[in-house]
Design a protein around this motif. Structure first.
Motif: not given
Lengths: 320, 383
Positions: B259-275
């Motif tokens: 779970m930690a790996r999945v969440v980290r991967g998602q957060v890594l890509s999401l945090k670059q988004q403009e919102f």
């Protein structure tokens, strides 16, 4: 430091590390001032550092060197926590209206987020009292408040983005290509909305775009950027009437003209070649690799941005 | 608007109107969820299983630990022989005892043994005054008239006393199944919840902070996952006393790494988004950005991971039961029931198939529900 300047930027530099020893010179020593209630347009090719400049000013990135003075306060070295009260003065409108709104939040929550973040309201009801008028101000209605961003059209989304940026009543709004993702018909709508707000509240805009005609329409002053540096800066009409820097000439020359007769008469002055890599920018004048008027001096000595009269500044050895 | 083809005025209201229905978030999620037949089927199965597990024990006459050694390994559908007077049936148990069975399948008393006729491989029982013989000389054992040696007519009846039969200790499988389902569902829910919370927080912080923090936190995860997670759980179980609590602790403290790996991967890509950038320029706190922007947008993959995690938690619990470090014996779980059944797999396969079927049902249901939830929680898929 003059009271009438909302923003002063001095020698702003932002370098990114790319790999082990390579450095991307995204923004390299930019200086300008923006007066209260005025609009400064920044134009330039893609990749010339316009957006990086904007994001560094709003402290999304930490500047490598230089100084950012917002409303008389130096915010260059502030930590994010210290910066928080100054965020109220400075807001940003983003380029992509699809990516800049959270898909999991309703429009009400999106617009209320700045109010919540700065503890300006205690409850959702209180926030609604501010959010609803703002929605109406940007041409939307109360009924839109419970909708999710993806249900809106591009223009409507961008207006939601504007409402979010303006609900804190900032003094400076950085518009990072706010219209480049929109239809032409919608562009005018958004631009006029921004102009209305400016007249009403005395806002200052740092307006970044690559649509030159739109920049001329909205800006009081225009700065032209090339490879992370300002090459020319002047009052808007002056720069369009009398471009001095070869790059500015080329840029203006590449604007298509609708009337074919006029288009044939126009001096052909398009720019050859591609923009050099910002990892190893050319020495001296950065434009000399593509400049039709380059002299040997250009590759050795970096030209300074000097005033050639009437506040028209240009960084070129041909104009001193 | 009566005539939809009429020209609209240029009023602001008409131009800006969104014609799709406006629903609340919960209403919206439910709308999308119920329009997917598989997810509704999954939900119905889960609700039924929960009712079965929680309310079922009230309606049975047995408890999970009641043993009746006279009726071991009885199948749900019994092969029976008619009594001499034809009023009921007789059933031969594995222990070569004869039990009375009524016409509709309710098991009665055991017949009294009269004598043993070893030379003709027969045991004579007394069936309400008449003698009947159990012939055990050859399989299958039959019941016959001791004088004429005529086999009584046989039939098949459904077992009404033990609907799903009994196990090797004579315990009612249906009752044990209820308790087992209860344990499995509990393990599934609690382990999933604990893993979700730890995994989301760990992965979220790691991904959002980035840099050194991320490197250190992810190396911790790497170190944990170099050793098979099963081994950790076993080691933890060895240290703790065996029991339901320990299983939950063991599963909860280990399985969050995925779970930690999945969440980290998602957060890594999401945090670059403009919102997310927008939220930062607004001045939102890290907490707000994580909980309101990043995690809700990562919810799709989180739910998928959870639905994968629930079956593996159930399996893990079953596996621990199999190794004998799970639940303590009289307690039932689907895993221990499967384990107990392996001994008689050839003669009584139903003892294995029934709990295995329930495990399958649970996993199907959770997968369907997770799939439906992922789609329902994404407002972009609004119809």
């Amino acid at each position: 430091m003059s009271e009438q300047n909302i923003l002063e930027v001095k020698d702003l530099t932002k370098h990114f590390k790319a790999g082990k020893k390579q450095i991307v010179h995204a923004v390299d020593g930019i200086s300008f001032t923006l007066q209260r209630g005025k609009t400064l347009g920044l134009v330039g090719e893609s990749g010339c550092g316009k957006s990086t400049c904007a994001r560094t000013i709003i402290r999304m990135y930490d500047p490598t060197a230089g100084q950012i003075v917002l409303d008389g306060t130096d915010i260059t070295a502030m930590k994010q926590k210290e910066l928080k009260p100054y965020r109220k003065k400075m807001q940003m409108i983003f380029q992509d209206p699809y990516a800049s709104l959270n898909a999991r939040m309703t429009v009400r929550d999106i617009i209320a987020e700045p109010l919540m973040a700065h503890n300006l309201v205690k409850s959702k009801e209180e926030a609604n009292d501010l959010v609803y008028p703002m929605l109406e101000r940007v041409g939307l209605t109360k009924e839109h408040a419970n909708r999710y961003a993806h249900e809106f059209s591009g223009g409507q989304r961008q207006r939601v983005g504007i409402a979010r940026a303006l609900i804190l009543e900032p003094q400076l709004v950085i518009c990072d290509e706010p219209i480049s993702a929109l239809d032409v018909s919608i562009q005018a709508q958004v631009i006029n909305l921004l102009k209305d707000f400016q007249e009403e509240k005395g806002l200052s805009y740092l307006f970044i775009a690559h649509d030159l005609s739109m920049v001329r329409y909205v800006s009081d002053d225009v700065g032209v950027m090339y490879l992370g540096q300002l090459v020319e800066m002047s009052e808007a009409d002056e720069i369009y009437r009398n471009p001095l820097h070869p790059y500015t000439k080329g840029l203006l020359g590449s604007v298509p003209i609708a009337n074919p007769k006029l288009a044939r008469q126009k001096e052909k002055s398009s720019i050859e070649g591609d923009i050099p890599s910002p990892i190893n920018p050319p020495s001296g004048c950065r434009f000399h690799t593509r400049c039709p008027y380059a002299v040997p001096e250009c590759s050795r000595v970096k030209p300074e941005l000097v005033d050639v009269g009437g506040g028209h500044k240009v960084a070129c050895h041909l104009h001193k | 608007m009566e005539n939809k083809w009429e020209m609209l005025g240029s009023s602001n209201e008409d131009r800006e109107k969104i014609w799709s229905k406006n629903r609340t978030f919960a209403g919206d999620v439910w709308f999308r969820f119920r329009h997917k037949p598989t997810s509704i089927a999954g939900l119905v199965i889960i609700v039924l299983l929960m009712l079965f597990a929680l309310l079922g024990p009230m309606f049975t006459d047995y408890s999970y630990s009641t043993q009746n050694l006279e009726v071991v390994n009885i199948p749900p559908r019994m092969k029976v022989y008619e009594t001499p007077d034809g009023s009921g049936y007789l059933y031969v148990t594995q222990a070569l005892k004869v039990v009375q069975v009524s016409r509709d399948g309710i098991m009665g008393n055991q017949l009294k043994k009269v004598r043993e006729e070893a030379d003709s491989s027969m045991t004579i029982f007394d069936c309400s005054g008449t003698e009947v013989a159990l012939y055990y000389g050859a399989k299958p054992y039959v019941i016959a008239d001791p004088q004429t040696r005529v086999i009584y007519p046989s039939a098949h009846v459904w077992n009404k006393s033990y609907v799903l039969g009994t196990d090797s200790l004579g315990r009612d499988i249906l009752t044990r199944l209820m308790y087992g389902t209860r344990v499995s569902l509990m393990v599934a829910f609690v382990a999933a919840a604990v893993n979700m919370i730890i995994g989301i927080l760990f992965g979220g912080i790691s991904g959002y902070a980035g840099g050194m923090v991320d490197t250190v936190m992810m190396r911790i995860v790497d170190i944990i996952s170099t050793i098979p997670l099963t081994l950790y759980v076993i080691l933890i179980m060895v240290f703790l006393e065996s029991g339901l609590q320990s299983i939950i602790i063991a599963l909860g403290t280990v399985y969050w790494v995925d779970m930690a790996r999945v969440v980290r991967g998602q957060v890594l890509s999401l945090k670059q988004q403009e919102f997310v950038m927008a939220a930062r320029t607004i001045g939102s706190s890290t907490r707000t950005i994580l909980l309101q922007h990043l995690i809700p947008n990562a919810m799709g993959s989180i739910l998928v991971t959870v639905t994968m995690l629930i079956p593996s938690a159930i399996f893990m619990e079953a596996f621990l039961g199999y190794l004998g470090i799970g639940l303590k014996p009289p307690l039932a779980s689907l895993g221990t029931m499967c384990n107990d059944a392996t001994e008689n797999l050839r003669s009584c396969p139903h003892q294995m198939f029934i709990p295995a079927l329930v495990i399958c049902l649970i996993m199907f249901a959770f997968n369907f529900v997770g799939d439906g939830l992922r789609d329902a929680l994404d407002p972009k898929l609004k119809k």
